[in-house]
Structure formats: structure tokens, C-alpha cells
Design a protein around this motif. Structure first.
Motif, short mmCIF file in Angstrom:
data_model
loop_
_atom_site.label_atom_id
_atom_site.label_comp_id
_atom_site.label_asym_id
_atom_site.label_seq_id
_atom_site.Cartn_x
_atom_site.Cartn_y
_atom_site.Cartn_z
N PRO A 172 3.04 -9.08 -7.57
CA PRO A 172 1.76 -8.93 -8.30
C PRO A 172 1.69 -9.78 -9.56
O PRO A 172 0.62 -9.95 -10.13
CB PRO A 172 1.74 -7.43 -8.63
N ASP A 173 2.83 -10.35 -9.95
CA ASP A 173 2.85 -11.26 -11.09
C ASP A 173 2.33 -12.64 -10.70
O ASP A 173 1.91 -13.42 -11.58
CB ASP A 173 4.26 -11.39 -11.65
N ARG A 174 2.32 -12.93 -9.40
CA ARG A 174 1.88 -14.25 -8.93
C ARG A 174 0.54 -14.20 -8.21
O ARG A 174 -0.12 -15.24 -8.06
CB ARG A 174 2.94 -14.83 -7.98
N PHE A 175 0.16 -13.02 -7.72
CA PHE A 175 -1.08 -12.88 -6.96
C PHE A 175 -1.91 -11.73 -7.53
O PHE A 175 -1.37 -10.73 -7.98
CB PHE A 175 -0.77 -12.61 -5.48
N ARG A 176 -3.22 -11.90 -7.47
CA ARG A 176 -4.14 -10.85 -7.93
C ARG A 176 -4.46 -9.94 -6.76
O ARG A 176 -5.00 -10.38 -5.75
CB ARG A 176 -5.41 -11.50 -8.49
N ILE A 177 -4.12 -8.66 -6.91
CA ILE A 177 -4.11 -7.74 -5.78
C ILE A 177 -5.06 -6.57 -6.02
O ILE A 177 -5.14 -6.01 -7.12
CB ILE A 177 -2.67 -7.21 -5.56
N GLY A 178 -5.80 -6.20 -4.95
CA GLY A 178 -6.72 -5.07 -5.03
C GLY A 178 -6.52 -4.12 -3.86
O GLY A 178 -6.06 -4.53 -2.79
N ASN A 179 -6.85 -2.86 -4.06
CA ASN A 179 -6.70 -1.84 -3.01
C ASN A 179 -8.02 -1.10 -2.83
O ASN A 179 -8.72 -0.80 -3.79
CB ASN A 179 -5.61 -0.84 -3.38
N VAL A 180 -8.34 -0.80 -1.58
CA VAL A 180 -9.53 -0.02 -1.23
C VAL A 180 -9.07 1.36 -0.77
O VAL A 180 -8.23 1.46 0.14
CB VAL A 180 -10.35 -0.70 -0.12
N SER A 181 -9.59 2.40 -1.39
CA SER A 181 -9.19 3.77 -1.07
C SER A 181 -10.32 4.52 -0.37
O SER A 181 -11.50 4.26 -0.60
CB SER A 181 -8.79 4.54 -2.34
N HIS A 182 -9.92 5.48 0.47
CA HIS A 182 -10.88 6.37 1.11
C HIS A 182 -11.11 7.56 0.19
O HIS A 182 -10.19 7.98 -0.52
CB HIS A 182 -10.34 6.84 2.46
N PRO A 183 -12.34 8.11 0.16
CA PRO A 183 -12.61 9.24 -0.75
C PRO A 183 -11.67 10.42 -0.54
O PRO A 183 -11.31 11.11 -1.51
CB PRO A 183 -14.05 9.61 -0.42
#
Length: 243
Positions: A172-183
């Protein structure tokens, strides 16, 4: 460049050989998955990435019957297979899917892709697997071509070459990371096919839902499992293989 779903598929699975071509209601599991991925509104193209091994010739034949483009690459270096397929088909971003998820919901794919697109320039990689809230079998990863290329050039250890995106989300220090969560947390459910028990559950789900509604959703599956709670016990003991 276009949003391209690349489905990795091979017949050489160690726990359930030939699983992607096992049939339910006369159709191979891979055909169900391709059918569903094509319904994702955000996906512009679908490609199957299989191996150069002769035993995967049946996958190529099936894809030709379905008019789905195929790329053949290294069996063990799946990262190289993905990168080469992305170059060949001008994919950007790449939607990474695995062929053991035959009942994946196209709406889930759309949610993950939409998060990536909506945050264009903010993320290199978005998935719904970093913090699991979706059932296993709804796994969707979206990665920019630039990040995939960097991983291809920099990753050296066998695990990163085999698991495609591991190098990205482990740095995560080299790439921009996102997560999608279910409600709601539905991560206890296992709808991926890795063992005979997994296949038996998927078979029951497809046989119950597909004839009346080929467009069945994740919520439809959850409903059927609430109506038949004993089904979830079929593969409850199966452990996911560790990275």
C-alpha cells in the motif's frame, strides 16, 4: 483502452480437476460465469485467460463456441498471463475474475468497477476482498493497467506471480488501494468452487434458481439459503487455500 474483464481459467486445479468445465443443467460452470459477466453494465469486453497446456484446449474450444476471446499464457506465472492478455486486448482497467466463481452477480462487478471509475486517479486498485463482507464467490478486483504493468515488472516471489494482485495489495506504500464493502457482513458464505462439496452447493443453487430466472442475483441466493439453511452446511468445513 477499455474496461476489460479477464477471467483466469484452467483445468489443472489440484483439489477439483476440471472444475471450470463441470456441468450443471447441461452447461459448464465457465459458461454460466461468462454469461453473467457479460451482463455487467460497466464491462466493455470479456476475455478468458487460460494456459498453454494442452489439457486446457477444451477451455479454448468452449470459448470459441461462446464467441469469447481467449489468451493463452504461462500456467504458473498468472501475473504474466494477465499482463500479456491486457496488452493484447488493450485492457485498462483490468477487472480480474477467477473461473471458480460461476454465480458471480454482475451488479457486484458493477459496484466495484463504478468505485474505481468514480475515483479515477485516486486508486490504482479497488476490490471487495481486502475486507471481506461479500460472500466468497463474488470476488471482484479492478486494477489499472499501469499498476498491473508495475507489478509484472517488479514482483519476484512465486506467490506474487501466481496470485496476480498480491504484490499490489501487499504494498500500500506503492499503490493506492480501495475497498468496496457490502452493507451487511455476508462473508461467512462460500460460493466458490474448489472442492466437490463446493460444486454440490453451487449445483443446488443453479438448479433451484436458473430455470425460472437466469438473471438471479446475490440477494436471490441469500434468500434461497435462508429457506434451506442446511445447504450452507454442505461446504461449511471447507477452508480456503492460503496465499
Amino acid at each position: 483502452m477499455k474496461v476489460t474483464a479477464i477471467i483466469q481459467a484452467r483445468t489443472g486445479s489440484t483439489r477439483l480437476p476440471g472444475k471450470v468445465l463441470k456441468k450443471v443443467l447441461g452447461k459448464p460452470l465457465l459458461e454460466y460465469q461468462v454469461e453473467r459477466v457479460k451482463r455487467a453494465k460497466t464491462v466493455e469486453a470479456v476475455v478468458v485467460a487460460t494456459t498453454e497446456n494442452e489439457r486446457d484446449d477444451p477451455i479454448v474450444r468452449l470459448c470459441r463456441e461462446l464467441s469469447v476471446p481467449v489468451y493463452r499464457g504461462p500456467e504458473e506465472d498468472v501475473l504474466a498471463r494477465y499482463y500479456e492478455a491486457a496488452v493484447r486486448f488493450h485492457a485498462d482497467p483490468v477487472v480480474r475474475l477467477t473461473a471458480d466463481c460461476p454465480i458471480i452477480d454482475p451488479a457486484v462487478i458493477d459496484r466495484v468497477v463504478a468505485c474505481y471509475v468514480r475515483n479515477q486517479g485516486k486508486y490504482d486498485y479497488v476490490s471487495n476482498t481486502l475486507e471481506r463482507t461479500y460472500p466468497r464467490g463474488m470476488d471482484t478486483e479492478v486494477v489499472s493497467f499501469r499498476a498491473l504493468k508495475r507489478a509484472f515488472e517488479e514482483a519476484k516471489d512465486p506467490a506474487s506471480r501466481e496470485h496476480v494482485t498480491a504484490y499490489i495489495y501487499r504494498h500500500p506504500d506503492r499503490f493506492r488501494i480501495g475497498n468496496v464493502s457490502h452493507p451487511a457482513d455476508e462473508s461467512r458464505h462460500r460460493w466458490t468452487v474448489d472442492t466437490g462439496e463446493d460444486f454440490l452447493l453451487i449445483q443446488k443453487i443453479i438448479e433451484r434458481l436458473y430455470p425460472e430466472n437466469p438473471l438471479f442475483t446475490m440477494d436471490d441466493v441469500l434468500r434461497v439459503l435462508r429457506e434451506n439453511p442446511e445447504w450452507a452446511e454442505i461446504n461449511a468445513h471447507v477452508e480456503q487455500k492460503k496465499l
